[in-house]
Design a protein around this motif. Structure first.
Motif, PDB file in Angstrom:
ATOM      1  N   THR A 135       0.816  -1.214   0.000  1.00 22.43           N
ATOM      2  CA  THR A 135       0.000   0.000   0.000  1.00 22.43           C
ATOM      3  C   THR A 135       0.851   1.266   0.000  1.00 22.43           C
ATOM      4  OG1 THR A 135      -0.164  -0.162   2.418  1.00 22.43           O
ATOM      5  CG2 THR A 135      -1.964  -1.104   1.143  1.00 22.43           C
ATOM      6  N   GLU A 136       2.084   1.181   0.519  1.00 22.49           N
ATOM      7  CA  GLU A 136       2.976   2.345   0.476  1.00 22.49           C
ATOM      8  C   GLU A 136       3.253   2.746  -0.966  1.00 22.49           C
ATOM      9  OE1 GLU A 136       7.659   3.410   1.225  1.00 22.49           O
ATOM     10  OE2 GLU A 136       6.817   1.615   2.153  1.00 22.49           O
ATOM     11  N   LEU A 137       3.600   1.759  -1.796  1.00 21.47           N
ATOM     12  CA  LEU A 137       3.834   2.024  -3.213  1.00 21.47           C
ATOM     13  C   LEU A 137       2.539   2.406  -3.916  1.00 21.47           C
ATOM     14  CD1 LEU A 137       5.609   2.068  -5.721  1.00 21.47           C
ATOM     15  CD2 LEU A 137       5.332  -0.413  -5.903  1.00 21.47           C
ATOM     16  N   LEU A 138       1.441   1.739  -3.559  1.00 17.87           N
ATOM     17  CA  LEU A 138       0.144   2.074  -4.158  1.00 17.87           C
ATOM     18  C   LEU A 138      -0.225   3.528  -3.878  1.00 17.87           C
ATOM     19  CD1 LEU A 138      -2.383   1.142  -5.677  1.00 17.87           C
ATOM     20  CD2 LEU A 138      -3.329   0.374  -3.482  1.00 17.87           C
ATOM     21  N   GLY A 139       0.041   3.981  -2.642  1.00 21.10           N
ATOM     22  CA  GLY A 139      -0.226   5.376  -2.293  1.00 21.10           C
ATOM     23  C   GLY A 139       0.609   6.339  -3.125  1.00 21.10           C
ATOM     24  N   GLN A 140       1.885   5.985  -3.350  1.00 23.17           N
ATOM     25  CA  GLN A 140       2.747   6.836  -4.173  1.00 23.17           C
ATOM     26  C   GLN A 140       2.240   6.910  -5.604  1.00 23.17           C
ATOM     27  OE1 GLN A 140       6.890   5.695  -3.906  1.00 23.17           O
ATOM     28  NE2 GLN A 140       6.783   5.399  -1.704  1.00 23.17           N
ATOM     29  N   LEU A 141       1.669   5.823  -6.108  1.00 16.88           N
ATOM     30  CA  LEU A 141       1.136   5.808  -7.463  1.00 16.88           C
ATOM     31  C   LEU A 141      -0.165   6.609  -7.565  1.00 16.88           C
ATOM     32  CD1 LEU A 141       1.738   2.037  -8.366  1.00 16.88           C
ATOM     33  CD2 LEU A 141       3.166   4.012  -8.929  1.00 16.88           C
ATOM     34  N   ILE A 142      -1.008   6.479  -6.546  1.00 16.17           N
ATOM     35  CA  ILE A 142      -2.285   7.212  -6.551  1.00 16.17           C
ATOM     36  C   ILE A 142      -2.047   8.711  -6.514  1.00 16.17           C
ATOM     37  CG2 ILE A 142      -4.387   7.678  -5.214  1.00 16.17           C
ATOM     38  CD1 ILE A 142      -4.397   4.729  -4.421  1.00 16.17           C
ATOM     39  N   ILE A 143      -1.050   9.128  -5.734  1.00 17.76           N
ATOM     40  CA  ILE A 143      -0.809  10.559  -5.564  1.00 17.76           C
ATOM     41  C   ILE A 143      -0.328  11.221  -6.859  1.00 17.76           C
ATOM     42  CG2 ILE A 143       1.629  10.608  -4.873  1.00 17.76           C
ATOM     43  CD1 ILE A 143       0.826  12.496  -2.622  1.00 17.76           C
ATOM     44  N   THR A 144       0.193  10.432  -7.794  1.00 14.31           N
ATOM     45  CA  THR A 144       0.590  11.012  -9.085  1.00 14.31           C
ATOM     46  C   THR A 144      -0.622  11.415  -9.908  1.00 14.31           C
ATOM     47  OG1 THR A 144       0.660   8.830 -10.160  1.00 14.31           O
ATOM     48  CG2 THR A 144       2.700   9.618  -9.133  1.00 14.31           C
ATOM     49  N   LYS A 145      -1.781  10.818  -9.623  1.00 14.62           N
ATOM     50  CA  LYS A 145      -3.012  11.140 -10.344  1.00 14.62           C
ATOM     51  C   LYS A 145      -3.891  12.120  -9.569  1.00 14.62           C
ATOM     52  CE  LYS A 145      -2.137   8.333 -13.762  1.00 14.62           C
ATOM     53  NZ  LYS A 145      -1.874   8.838 -15.143  1.00 14.62           N
ATOM     54  N   PHE A 146      -3.811  12.058  -8.234  1.00 14.92           N
ATOM     55  CA  PHE A 146      -4.633  12.935  -7.388  1.00 14.92           C
ATOM     56  C   PHE A 146      -3.702  13.760  -6.500  1.00 14.92           C
ATOM     57  CE2 PHE A 146      -7.056   9.133  -8.384  1.00 14.92           C
ATOM     58  CZ  PHE A 146      -8.238   9.654  -8.887  1.00 14.92           C
ATOM     59  N   LYS A 147      -3.114  14.784  -7.067  1.00 16.15           N
ATOM     60  CA  LYS A 147      -2.063  15.545  -6.384  1.00 16.15           C
ATOM     61  C   LYS A 147      -2.596  16.401  -5.237  1.00 16.15           C
ATOM     62  CE  LYS A 147       0.767  15.793 -10.577  1.00 16.15           C
ATOM     63  NZ  LYS A 147       1.695  14.743 -10.171  1.00 16.15           N
ATOM     64  N   HIS A 148      -3.910  16.599  -5.169  1.00 14.02           N
ATOM     65  CA  HIS A 148      -4.475  17.416  -4.099  1.00 14.02           C
ATOM     66  C   HIS A 148      -4.624  16.641  -2.784  1.00 14.02           C
ATOM     67  CE1 HIS A 148      -7.829  15.277  -5.949  1.00 14.02           C
ATOM     68  NE2 HIS A 148      -8.495  15.426  -4.818  1.00 14.02           N
ATOM     69  N   ILE A 149      -4.379  15.316  -2.819  1.00 12.96           N
ATOM     70  CA  ILE A 149      -4.466  14.493  -1.610  1.00 12.96           C
ATOM     71  C   ILE A 149      -3.059  14.123  -1.169  1.00 12.96           C
ATOM     72  CG2 ILE A 149      -5.437  12.393  -0.589  1.00 12.96           C
ATOM     73  CD1 ILE A 149      -7.479  12.318  -2.814  1.00 12.96           C
ATOM     74  N   THR A 150      -2.805  14.211   0.132  1.00 13.37           N
ATOM     75  CA  THR A 150      -1.473  13.882   0.637  1.00 13.37           C
ATOM     76  C   THR A 150      -1.305  12.364   0.728  1.00 13.37           C
ATOM     77  OG1 THR A 150      -2.139  13.895   2.970  1.00 13.37           O
ATOM     78  CG2 THR A 150      -1.440  16.001   2.005  1.00 13.37           C
ATOM     79  N   ILE A 151      -0.049  11.918   0.702  1.00 14.18           N
ATOM     80  CA  ILE A 151       0.248  10.492   0.799  1.00 14.18           C
ATOM     81  C   ILE A 151      -0.236   9.925   2.129  1.00 14.18           C
ATOM     82  CG2 ILE A 151       2.571  10.953   1.683  1.00 14.18           C
ATOM     83  CD1 ILE A 151       1.583   8.008  -0.587  1.00 14.18           C
ATOM     84  N   GLY A 152      -0.142  10.729   3.205  1.00 11.12           N
ATOM     85  CA  GLY A 152      -0.599  10.285   4.518  1.00 11.12           C
ATOM     86  C   GLY A 152      -2.085   9.976   4.526  1.00 11.12           C
ATOM     87  N   LYS A 153      -2.891  10.845   3.905  1.00 13.59           N
ATOM     88  CA  LYS A 153      -4.337  10.637   3.865  1.00 13.59           C
ATOM     89  C   LYS A 153      -4.688   9.415   3.031  1.00 13.59           C
ATOM     90  CE  LYS A 153      -5.683  15.467   4.579  1.00 13.59           C
ATOM     91  NZ  LYS A 153      -6.343  16.651   3.981  1.00 13.59           N
ATOM     92  N   ILE A 154      -3.970   9.237   1.928  1.00 15.92           N
ATOM     93  CA  ILE A 154      -4.228   8.069   1.077  1.00 15.92           C
ATOM     94  C   ILE A 154      -3.983   6.771   1.843  1.00 15.92           C
ATOM     95  CG2 ILE A 154      -3.419   6.806  -0.962  1.00 15.92           C
ATOM     96  CD1 ILE A 154      -2.894   9.525  -2.267  1.00 15.92           C
ATOM     97  N   LEU A 155      -2.847   6.709   2.565  1.00 17.08           N
ATOM     98  CA  LEU A 155      -2.505   5.495   3.310  1.00 17.08           C
ATOM     99  C   LEU A 155      -3.485   5.249   4.451  1.00 17.08           C
ATOM    100  CD1 LEU A 155       1.393   5.704   3.397  1.00 17.08           C
ATOM    101  CD2 LEU A 155      -0.044   4.240   1.975  1.00 17.08           C
ATOM    102  N   ILE A 156      -3.936   6.326   5.101  1.00 17.11           N
ATOM    103  CA  ILE A 156      -4.916   6.172   6.181  1.00 17.11           C
ATOM    104  C   ILE A 156      -6.211   5.565   5.635  1.00 17.11           C
ATOM    105  CG2 ILE A 156      -6.458   7.473   7.709  1.00 17.11           C
ATOM    106  CD1 ILE A 156      -4.106   9.344   8.270  1.00 17.11           C
ATOM    107  N   ILE A 157      -6.645   6.053   4.469  1.00 15.01           N
ATOM    108  CA  ILE A 157      -7.880   5.541   3.865  1.00 15.01           C
ATOM    109  C   ILE A 157      -7.729   4.071   3.474  1.00 15.01           C
ATOM    110  CG2 ILE A 157      -9.414   5.735   1.867  1.00 15.01           C
ATOM    111  CD1 ILE A 157      -8.842   8.776   1.917  1.00 15.01           C
TER     112      ILE A 157
END
Length: 281
Positions: A135-157
């Motif tokens: 999920t750490e890598l998945l979060g880094q990949l998601i943030i490239t598409k949704f730059k308005h969300i922080t990596i911390g919030k993505i991982l928490i979700i």
């Protein structure tokens, strides 16, 4: 310079192996025996392992394949290969050490020690800039598409959903609290691994007697001081703002020195994880 680079790479490889080893120990000694479902791909693998008798490492490796394909398309070949090597080593060790007996059958103690081992692993990964996928890598990949969300919030979700779904599937509501405890302990330990125990405090001192305060501070702490110019927006008066970084052993002495010279000084203290420069690193 070439020898130094080679030495740095060997150090990184060595601690990457240690990181994977601690992660595998956390799973086999504390997490799996006590049926604790934390976040991450291994959390999903632990749930699947209850119904499919495959190794947790093998299941986690298979779950990582779609993430690696996404990484290849977004991050490129070299980054993905590096992650793939670490992921392969990590999941191999998880299954290779599955024979180890549980260290405790108390879920609360298991969550605590599991968090410590996870924290060491995560801290080493951050310190030596490696990723074990999941999920750490998945979060880094998601943030490239949704730059308005922080990596911390993505991982928490993502991890929050894994913990909740895992608790429902296993019919174990206590798992939520155990997972939160494990994540909290792991976060604190990883911070210690990355930053160490010797944290630094940054001091901002607003005073009308900047020269006297600076002289006293340099006499007491033997630290460099930078003077900034400030203006009080209410009083419209000019003030000196002194900025200095001190160790935790020096902090009390610095505070006493400031108040001894100017009882009306305004002091702001900020915990700083790292200072690089003369007198520090």
């Amino acid at each position: 310079m070439g020898v130094r680079l080679s030495k740095d790479k060997l150090t990184s490889y060595f601690f990457t192996i240690i990181s994977c080893f601690f992660f595998a120990l956390a799973i086999n000694l504390f997490i799996k025996p006590n049926h604790i479902v934390g976040g991450g791909v291994t959390g999903v693998a632990l749930v699947i392992n209850r119904y499919i008798p495959w190794g947790i490492g093998l299941i986690a490796y298979l779950l990582n394949i779609p993430i690696m394909i996404m990484s290849f398309r977004i991050k490129g070949v070299s980054y993905t290969i590096k992650c793939l090597i670490v992921t392969t080593l990590l999941n191999f060790l998880i299954d290779a050490l599955a024979f180890l007996p549980a260290m405790t059958n108390n879920p609360l103690i298991g969550a605590g020690y599991g968090g410590v081992f996870f924290g060491i692993s995560i801290g080493l990964n951050y310190r030596y800039n490696v990723s074990s996928g999941g999920t750490e890598l998945l979060g880094q990949l998601i943030i490239t598409k949704f730059k308005h969300i922080t990596i911390g919030k993505i991982l928490i979700i993502i991890d929050g959903c894994i913990v909740l779904i895992g608790s429902l599937i296993l019919n174990n509501p206590e798992n939520v609290l155990l997972a939160l405890m494990m994540i909290f302990v792991g976060g604190k330990v990883s911070d210690l691994v990355v930053n160490g125990f010797d944290y630094v405090r940054m001091c901002y001192i607003i005073t009308a007697h900047e020269d006297e305060v600076a002289s006293e501070l340099m006499r007491q702490s033997n630290r460099g001081i930078t003077k900034l110019n400030g203006v009080g927006m209410y009083s419209k008066k000019d003030y000196g703002v002194l900025m200095t970084a001190v160790s935790k052993q020096q902090f009390t002495r610095v505070k006493e020195s400031v108040l001894r010279v100017d009882r009306n000084a305004f002091v702001i203290i900020v915990n700083t994880s790292e200072v690089i420069g003369k007198g520090f690193k």
